[in-house]
Motif scaffolding. Structure first.
Motif, mmCIF file in Angstrom:
data_model
loop_
_atom_site.group_PDB
_atom_site.id
_atom_site.type_symbol
_atom_site.label_atom_id
_atom_site.label_comp_id
_atom_site.label_asym_id
_atom_site.label_seq_id
_atom_site.Cartn_x
_atom_site.Cartn_y
_atom_site.Cartn_z
ATOM 1 N N ALA A 139 -28.955 46.031 52.429
ATOM 2 C CA ALA A 139 -30.150 45.191 52.258
ATOM 3 C C ALA A 139 -29.889 44.073 51.260
ATOM 4 C CB ALA A 139 -31.328 46.052 51.799
ATOM 5 N N VAL A 140 -29.264 44.423 50.144
ATOM 6 C CA VAL A 140 -28.946 43.404 49.135
ATOM 7 C C VAL A 140 -28.013 42.349 49.720
ATOM 8 C CG1 VAL A 140 -27.705 43.017 46.968
ATOM 9 C CG2 VAL A 140 -29.368 44.883 47.137
ATOM 10 N N ALA A 141 -27.020 42.801 50.494
ATOM 11 C CA ALA A 141 -26.094 41.853 51.110
ATOM 12 C C ALA A 141 -26.815 40.915 52.062
ATOM 13 C CB ALA A 141 -24.983 42.605 51.842
ATOM 14 N N GLY A 142 -27.787 41.438 52.800
ATOM 15 C CA GLY A 142 -28.562 40.575 53.691
ATOM 16 C C GLY A 142 -29.341 39.523 52.921
ATOM 17 N N ALA A 143 -29.927 39.934 51.786
ATOM 18 C CA ALA A 143 -30.652 38.968 50.957
ATOM 19 C C ALA A 143 -29.703 37.956 50.338
ATOM 20 C CB ALA A 143 -31.433 39.699 49.874
ATOM 21 N N MET A 144 -28.474 38.384 50.028
ATOM 22 C CA MET A 144 -27.472 37.434 49.520
ATOM 23 C C MET A 144 -27.178 36.363 50.561
ATOM 24 S SD MET A 144 -24.813 40.021 47.598
ATOM 25 C CE MET A 144 -23.554 38.758 47.367
ATOM 26 N N ALA A 145 -27.058 36.784 51.824
ATOM 27 C CA ALA A 145 -26.813 35.804 52.884
ATOM 28 C C ALA A 145 -27.970 34.817 52.982
ATOM 29 C CB ALA A 145 -26.589 36.514 54.220
ATOM 30 N N ALA A 146 -29.199 35.337 52.965
ATOM 31 C CA ALA A 146 -30.369 34.460 53.026
ATOM 32 C C ALA A 146 -30.420 33.530 51.822
ATOM 33 C CB ALA A 146 -31.645 35.293 53.112
ATOM 34 N N GLY A 147 -30.153 34.092 50.640
ATOM 35 C CA GLY A 147 -30.168 33.283 49.435
ATOM 36 C C GLY A 147 -29.121 32.197 49.442
ATOM 37 N N HIS A 148 -27.955 32.513 49.984
ATOM 38 C CA HIS A 148 -26.892 31.513 50.073
ATOM 39 C C HIS A 148 -27.277 30.389 51.027
ATOM 40 C CE1 HIS A 148 -22.883 29.828 49.992
ATOM 41 N NE2 HIS A 148 -22.834 29.870 51.310
ATOM 42 N N VAL A 149 -27.983 30.730 52.081
ATOM 43 C CA VAL A 149 -28.387 29.695 53.042
ATOM 44 C C VAL A 149 -29.406 28.741 52.432
ATOM 45 C CG1 VAL A 149 -29.601 29.291 55.217
ATOM 46 C CG2 VAL A 149 -27.835 31.056 55.085
ATOM 47 N N ILE A 150 -30.375 29.259 51.689
ATOM 48 C CA ILE A 150 -31.458 28.385 51.217
ATOM 49 C C ILE A 150 -31.179 27.749 49.864
ATOM 50 C CG2 ILE A 150 -33.137 29.715 52.539
ATOM 51 C CD1 ILE A 150 -34.231 30.786 49.857
ATOM 52 N N GLU A 151 -30.127 28.191 49.137
ATOM 53 C CA GLU A 151 -29.968 27.731 47.762
ATOM 54 C C GLU A 151 -29.669 26.241 47.654
ATOM 55 O OE1 GLU A 151 -26.961 26.803 46.196
ATOM 56 O OE2 GLU A 151 -25.395 27.497 47.555
ATOM 57 N N CYS A 152 -29.115 25.634 48.686
ATOM 58 C CA CYS A 152 -28.854 24.194 48.644
ATOM 59 C C CYS A 152 -29.945 23.398 49.352
ATOM 60 C CB CYS A 152 -27.492 23.874 49.244
ATOM 61 S SG CYS A 152 -26.166 23.915 48.024
ATOM 62 N N GLY A 153 -31.133 23.948 49.419
ATOM 63 C CA GLY A 153 -32.272 23.204 49.937
ATOM 64 C C GLY A 153 -32.047 22.698 51.347
ATOM 65 N N PRO A 154 -32.232 21.391 51.578
ATOM 66 C CA PRO A 154 -32.239 20.877 52.952
ATOM 67 C C PRO A 154 -30.885 20.858 53.648
ATOM 68 C CG PRO A 154 -32.502 19.086 51.375
ATOM 69 C CD PRO A 154 -32.614 20.365 50.593
ATOM 70 N N GLN A 155 -29.829 21.334 52.993
ATOM 71 C CA GLN A 155 -28.583 21.524 53.740
ATOM 72 C C GLN A 155 -28.747 22.598 54.809
ATOM 73 O OE1 GLN A 155 -24.725 20.001 51.257
ATOM 74 N NE2 GLN A 155 -24.978 22.180 51.488
ATOM 75 N N ALA A 156 -29.760 23.441 54.695
ATOM 76 C CA ALA A 156 -30.024 24.454 55.711
ATOM 77 C C ALA A 156 -30.945 23.946 56.802
ATOM 78 C CB ALA A 156 -30.636 25.702 55.071
ATOM 79 N N THR A 157 -31.540 22.782 56.603
ATOM 80 C CA THR A 157 -32.564 22.301 57.535
ATOM 81 C C THR A 157 -32.203 20.936 58.117
ATOM 82 O OG1 THR A 157 -33.816 21.399 55.662
ATOM 83 C CG2 THR A 157 -34.412 23.606 56.412
ATOM 84 N N GLY A 158 -30.913 20.702 58.294
ATOM 85 C CA GLY A 158 -30.469 19.479 58.956
ATOM 86 C C GLY A 158 -29.788 18.473 58.059
ATOM 87 N N GLY A 159 -29.866 18.653 56.743
ATOM 88 C CA GLY A 159 -29.173 17.748 55.838
ATOM 89 C C GLY A 159 -27.669 17.973 55.871
ATOM 90 N N ASN A 160 -26.891 16.883 55.806
ATOM 91 C CA ASN A 160 -25.429 16.960 55.785
ATOM 92 C C ASN A 160 -24.860 17.710 56.992
ATOM 93 O OD1 ASN A 160 -25.355 15.577 53.353
ATOM 94 N ND2 ASN A 160 -25.276 17.431 52.118
ATOM 95 N N TYR A 161 -25.543 17.658 58.099
ATOM 96 C CA TYR A 161 -25.152 18.443 59.274
ATOM 97 C C TYR A 161 -24.215 17.640 60.162
ATOM 98 C CZ TYR A 161 -25.615 21.414 63.413
ATOM 99 O OH TYR A 161 -25.360 22.230 64.483
#
Length: 590
Positions: A198-220
């Motif tokens: 469970a912690v590892a799954g949250a780490m993956a989610a946290g890694h995805v969102i920690e750089c803000g809009p790089q997860a939502t189309g920025g720098n893509y």
């Protein structure tokens, strides 16, 4: 609580979009507002601020954001968690309380610290911890440097303890980026250190969102897929009790959330797929991505194993002084003009060995028979470094201007003569986790120690690699980026390039192409450097680490792209032999 916790990010670095906090709170439902403000370079910036004012040392922009949203968050029960405390979490906690009083609000404020070990370095070395550089192996005691910052990366259970004690706002020092999501998820779902998957799954989610809009189309890389070109909405992670998550954004915001945008961010600056943190090792080669509706991508199946018994520590020390002058070369005989300028300048300066370090780069932008003056120019960028500031200050830059009337034809510079500036050097190392006191000061003033995670677990096997080989048949020479996306960045002195494809056949070709030798061929800068290639077949991806490409880190780098942010796009531009069967219709057989 059984439903997922909704964690929204409002900052990817110190200086990110100020309006993001308000937009995240007003744009839709969230349970926790998080912000990541710290990077390796940021700690040095905060040290300089604290040296001028002992009460400083935290990310001031956090307070400006907080002023806009604190009242709304308290009304709605939204918790606020940020690592904006930097080098002074208690100071920021006090400022949050003072701000709230001015606003007539009464939040319960907690802070997490203990990460700052700069005053304990002699003690730790005396106890037998050599603080060796992770890339070079050099022991700190064998060097002449004296670090000005030293911060261990803490985990998320201190944040969880603060939230469990009723905190409305939690500010921290140096926790890992992913801990900003792990802590709230652990609090919400009642996880313990033994819940590694469970912690590892949250780490993956946290890694995805920690750089803000790089997860939502920025720098893509495949930005033609981003049809909504408004500034991207910041990401939200809906983290479930088993650690699986859905990455999304608020309705009506710009950008794109797709399997591709999430893949790109998962690969960002991770080095090997075993993504180690203080709470677990998250194995990114075990997780799965799948669409879950418009602008929704599910991450599931992430396996976790026990964390190492050490914590990574980021040291920074003063490196001396530097100065750069850029000479413009125009038209014919660019290389001959550059050679003349370099020789003449260092003759006037008394020789290259007068300086501790010299870096000269000829940057070519010129075109033959250019139709505009600027299209016929190249830059000769000359950087000097030395512990003696007088050598690299005006004595250097003013001498450069002596070439104006006595050097190559067409001489001019991009800037007037400049003064020297101080630079820092990054030194990554580790210390035993048991040597670091992870402290939480709760809203009532009670100080609680968080014990290191000591559970054990076997390393899980990665998802099996597809057995199919690359397609047979004729090939075409086209840019690598026709088939592969890329996202690149820095880890201290190392460059990290994630490459991914969108089909199994493309991945089979990519993994056969990307070898250390081929990387050195495609990236001439890396010809004499160690290159590591890691496979993530579940993401149809490989991750490339080029050791030492960025020297001693961004604060001291002389490379034009000191954080390797454009390196992936450069690699995508290199021409390679691609099977025609993999090419898009408009590029297939001629």
């Amino acid at each position: 609580m059984t439903r997922p916790v909704l964690v929204g990010n409002c900052s990817g670095f110190y200086g990110d979009r100020l309006a993001a906090a308000r937009e995240m709170v007003d744009g839709g439902p969230i349970d926790v507002l998080t912000g990541d403000y710290l990077a390796e370079l940021t700690m040095l910036i905060l040290w300089k601020a604290k040296r001028k004012d002992p009460a400083a040392g935290y990310a001031r922009t956090f307070l400006a954001q907080l002023e806009e949203v604190l009242g709304t968050c308290l009304d709605r029960g939204v918790k606020i968690v940020a690592n904006a405390g930097g080098l002074n979490p208690p100071g920021l906690a006090a400022e949050v309380t003072a701000l709230a009083e001015r606003l007539g609000l009464h939040p319960r404020v907690a802070h997490v610290d203990g990460d700052d070990i700069v005053d304990r370095l002699d003690e730790l070395q005396a106890a037998g911890h050599d603080l060796a550089h992770l890339d070079t192996g050099r022991k700190l005691g064998e060097s002449a440097v004296r670090p000005v910052t030293a911060n261990a990366y803490l985990g998320g259970f201190g944040i969880a303890a603060a939230l469990d004690a009723g905190a409305d706002v939690v500010v921290t020092g140096r926790v890992t980026d992913a801990s900003l999501a792990v802590g709230p998820a652990a609090w919400w779902h009642g996880w313990t250190p033994g819940d590694l998957d469970a912690v590892a799954g949250a780490m993956a989610a946290g890694h995805v969102i920690e750089c803000g809009p790089q997860a939502t189309g920025g720098n893509y890389a495949f930005f033609d897929e981003v049809t909504d070109r408004r500034y991207p909405g910041f990401p939200v992670a809906e983290i479930a009790a088993d650690g699986s998550s859905v990455i999304t954004k608020h309705p009506g915001t710009g950008g794109l959330v797709s399997v591709g945008t999430v893949t790109a961010q998962l690969l960002y600056e991770i080095a090997e797929p075993a993504y180690a943190g203080p709470d677990a090792v998250a194995h990114f080669d075990t997780l799965a991505l799948e669409p879950d509706g418009e602008h929704r991508v599910r991450i599931s199946g992430t396996r976790g194993s026990a964390p190492p018994d050490t914590l990574k520590v980021a040291l920074n020390h003063e490196g001396g002084y530097r100065n750069t002058m850029t000479l413009v070369l125009t038209g014919l005989d660019i290389e001959a003009k550059a050679a003349w300028a370099e020789q003449e300048l260092f003759d006037l300066l008394g020789g290259r060995d007068r300086f501790a370090e010299v870096d000269v780069r000829l940057l070519r932008f010129d075109h033959p028979d250019a139709t505009a003056n600027e299209q016929a120019t190249a830059h000769l960028k000359i950087t000097v470094k030395d512990p003696d500031r007088s050598r690299v200050g005006r004595a250097f830059s003013n001498t450069t201007m002596e070439l104006a009337l006595g050097g190559y034809p067409g001489f001019h510079t991009t800037t007037p003569p400049s003064a020297e500036s101080a630079f820092g050097v990054y030194w990554p190392t580790v210390v035993p986790a048991a040597e670091v006191e992870h402290r939480v000061t709760l809203p009532d003033g009670t100080v609680t120690a968080i014990a290191p995670v000591t559970v054990t677990a076997e390393r899980p096997a990665p998802v099996p690699t597809p057995s199919a080989g690359p397609p047979d048949g004729p090939t075409r020479r086209v840019p690598l980026g026709v088939v592969a996306g890329a996202r690149s960045g820095d880890k201290g002195g190392n460059a990290n390039i994630g490459l991914w494809t969108r089909t199994d056949a493309e991945y089979a070709w990519l993994r056969s192409l990307v070898t250390p030798d081929r990387v050195r061929e495609l990236l001439p800068e890396a010809r004499d450097l160690a290159v590591h290639v890691h496979e993530l077949p579940n993401l149809r991806a490989v991750n490339v680490v080029v050791v030492g490409l960025l020297g001693e880190g961004v604060a001291s780098a002389t490379r034009p792209d000191p954080q390797a942010k454009g390196l992936g796009e450069f690699l995508r531009s290199r021409v390679v032999d691609v099977p025609e069967a993999l090419l898009p219709d408009h590029l297939e057989r001629r």
